[in-house]
Design a protein around this motif. Structure first.
Motif, PDB file in Angstrom:
ATOM      1  N   UNK A 136       0.839  -1.323  -0.080  1.00 15.69           N
ATOM      2  CA  UNK A 136      -0.073  -0.047   0.052  1.00 15.69           C
ATOM      3  C   UNK A 136       0.970   1.219  -0.082  1.00 15.69           C
ATOM      4  N   UNK A 137       0.627   1.951  -0.971  1.00 14.32           N
ATOM      5  CA  UNK A 137       1.605   2.974  -1.084  1.00 14.32           C
ATOM      6  C   UNK A 137       0.923   4.398  -1.003  1.00 14.32           C
ATOM      7  N   UNK A 138       1.697   5.443  -0.585  1.00 14.70           N
ATOM      8  CA  UNK A 138       1.147   6.793  -0.507  1.00 14.70           C
ATOM      9  C   UNK A 138       2.185   8.041  -1.178  1.00 14.70           C
ATOM     10  N   UNK A 139       1.683   9.080  -1.233  1.00 17.48           N
ATOM     11  CA  UNK A 139       2.407  10.307  -1.774  1.00 17.48           C
ATOM     12  C   UNK A 139       2.828  10.114  -3.246  1.00 17.48           C
ATOM     13  N   UNK A 153       3.865  -8.767  -6.233  1.00 21.86           N
ATOM     14  CA  UNK A 153       3.344  -8.640  -5.172  1.00 21.86           C
ATOM     15  C   UNK A 153       1.833  -8.948  -5.574  1.00 21.86           C
ATOM     16  N   UNK A 154       1.059  -9.838  -4.837  1.00 27.18           N
ATOM     17  CA  UNK A 154      -0.248 -10.233  -5.229  1.00 27.18           C
ATOM     18  C   UNK A 154      -1.146  -8.971  -5.467  1.00 27.18           C
ATOM     19  N   UNK A 155      -1.126  -8.056  -4.499  1.00 26.59           N
ATOM     20  CA  UNK A 155      -2.196  -6.892  -4.503  1.00 26.59           C
ATOM     21  C   UNK A 155      -1.193  -5.569  -4.072  1.00 26.59           C
ATOM     22  N   UNK A 156      -1.548  -4.577  -5.118  1.00 27.86           N
ATOM     23  CA  UNK A 156      -0.881  -3.220  -4.861  1.00 27.86           C
ATOM     24  C   UNK A 156      -1.900  -2.173  -4.852  1.00 27.86           C
ATOM     25  N   UNK A 157      -2.064  -1.286  -3.646  1.00 32.03           N
ATOM     26  CA  UNK A 157      -3.068  -0.280  -3.576  1.00 32.03           C
ATOM     27  C   UNK A 157      -2.325   1.070  -3.622  1.00 32.03           C
ATOM     28  N   UNK A 158      -2.810   1.949  -4.048  1.00 36.59           N
ATOM     29  CA  UNK A 158      -2.093   3.244  -3.963  1.00 36.59           C
ATOM     30  C   UNK A 158      -3.198   4.497  -3.441  1.00 36.59           C
ATOM     31  N   UNK A 159      -2.902   5.272  -2.310  1.00 40.61           N
ATOM     32  CA  UNK A 159      -3.980   6.133  -1.764  1.00 40.61           C
ATOM     33  C   UNK A 159      -3.325   7.691  -2.348  1.00 40.61           C
ATOM     34  N   UNK A 160      -4.088   8.404  -3.083  1.00 38.19           N
ATOM     35  CA  UNK A 160      -3.585   9.555  -3.559  1.00 38.19           C
ATOM     36  C   UNK A 160      -4.350  10.550  -2.549  1.00 38.19           C
ATOM     37  N   UNK A 161      -3.363  11.318  -1.878  1.00 34.66           N
ATOM     38  CA  UNK A 161      -3.994  12.413  -0.961  1.00 34.66           C
ATOM     39  C   UNK A 161      -4.093  13.874  -1.654  1.00 34.66           C
ATOM     40  N   UNK A 162      -4.537  13.766  -3.126  1.00 29.86           N
ATOM     41  CA  UNK A 162      -4.272  14.871  -3.914  1.00 29.86           C
ATOM     42  C   UNK A 162      -3.409  14.700  -5.001  1.00 29.86           C
ATOM     43  N   UNK A 163      -3.714  14.903  -6.239  1.00 25.86           N
ATOM     44  CA  UNK A 163      -2.580  14.648  -7.324  1.00 25.86           C
ATOM     45  C   UNK A 163      -1.280  15.543  -7.370  1.00 25.86           C
TER      46      UNK A 163
END
Length: 293
Positions: free
Chosen positions: A14-17, A33-43
């Motif tokens: 799970x990535x951020x920034x 990696x079986x699952x990759x998630x990214x959270x965008x806190x604003x582009x």
């Protein structure tokens, strides 16, 4: 990072920034990696950048979007943008807003009615995004009209000295103060009667959420993220370039204290109903469960 992911047999990355988000998504995919998630806190791109810079960041983000199983955004407008502009399929986009924890003891905001002065406060970095120079400019103009207003701008940054000079030149040091950086958010938020954030761009600002959790009415710029949290029920929205509009809101505050009390209570209710940390945690737990079925 590639070796760490491979050696530890990571199930979910799970990535951020921005920078780490791009590198993490790409490397995570190549590391299988079986699952990759990214959270965008604003582009990382916004309308205040040069077109070539905006374009570079846009296409990098669009490229990185190909390397994740789920793109999480903190406001609904960014979720729509991810699908329509970044071309990420709808089933790979999730909207999970930030959360905040309301005070255990509800603040007595009714005491505002008997105050002889209203304190408008902010906790922010003094730099371009937060638009502090224009916030202070509006505060100066408002204080010239109504001496019952007091402003406290907590924080530091490259624009702080400019803002301090503006206040000194206006001889309003008694009405507008700059305490500097502080980690004691509760102390300051409890001392404010109104919270202000006049940013140029945001994801979903924690500053506003925390102020709402303290039962404060909000004055905010009318931009994505802010307008998801603030409406006429709990505050005021104004264009980030409209200093006169902001000043006109400020000079009417003291004579509308009953309305401010009502808006503050609505802020607290909105956090409890829609933006609690319990709801935030539940949303992410559900997302992880969905991806590991």
């Amino acid at each position: 990072l590639y070796n760490i992911l491979k050696d530890n047999k990571i199930d979910i990355l799970h990535t951020h920034s921005s920078k780490t988000g791009v590198l993490g998504r790409v490397i995570g995919t190549f590391a299988k990696v079986p699952r990759v998630i990214h959270t965008s806190h604003g582009y990382p791109f916004n309308n205040y950048q040069k077109l070539v810079i905006y374009g570079c960041y846009f296409f990098i983000e669009r490229f990185a979007g190909m390397f994740c199983d789920k793109m999480v955004t903190v406001n609904s407008e960014d979720a729509d943008f991810a699908n329509k502009k970044l071309k990420i399929p709808k089933n790979k986009v999730a909207y999970i807003p930030n959360g905040a924890t309301p005070l255990e003891v509800e603040p007595n905001r009714d005491s505002l009615a008997s105050k002889s002065e209203i304190t408008i406060g902010s906790m922010s970095r003094f730099w371009q995004q937060k638009n502090m120079i224009k916030s202070v400019e509006a505060a100066i103009e408002a204080c010239k009209v109504d001496s019952r207003l007091k402003f406290v701008f907590v924080g530091d940054g490259e624009d702080l000295s400019i803002c301090q000079k503006m206040v000194n030149d206006s001889n309003l040091q008694a009405k507008i103060s700059f305490p500097g950086w502080s980690s004691d958010r509760d102390r300051w938020l409890k001392s404010f009667d109104v919270f202000i954030l006049f940013s140029l761009w945001e994801g979903l600002p924690l500053g506003i959420l925390e102020a709402m959790a303290h039962g404060l009415p909000i004055i905010a710029s009318d931009i994505k993220g802010n307008r998801e949290l603030v409406n006429s029920a709990n505050g005021y929205l104004v264009s980030p370039n409209d200093i006169d509009g902001l000043k006109n809101i400020l000079i009417k505050l003291f004579d509308n204290k009953a309305d401010l009390i009502s808006k503050g209570k609505e802020s607290l209710k909105k956090v409890r109903d829609e933006y609690s940390m319990n709801k935030f945690n539940k949303n992410y737990k559900n997302l992880y469960r969905e991806l590991t079925k």
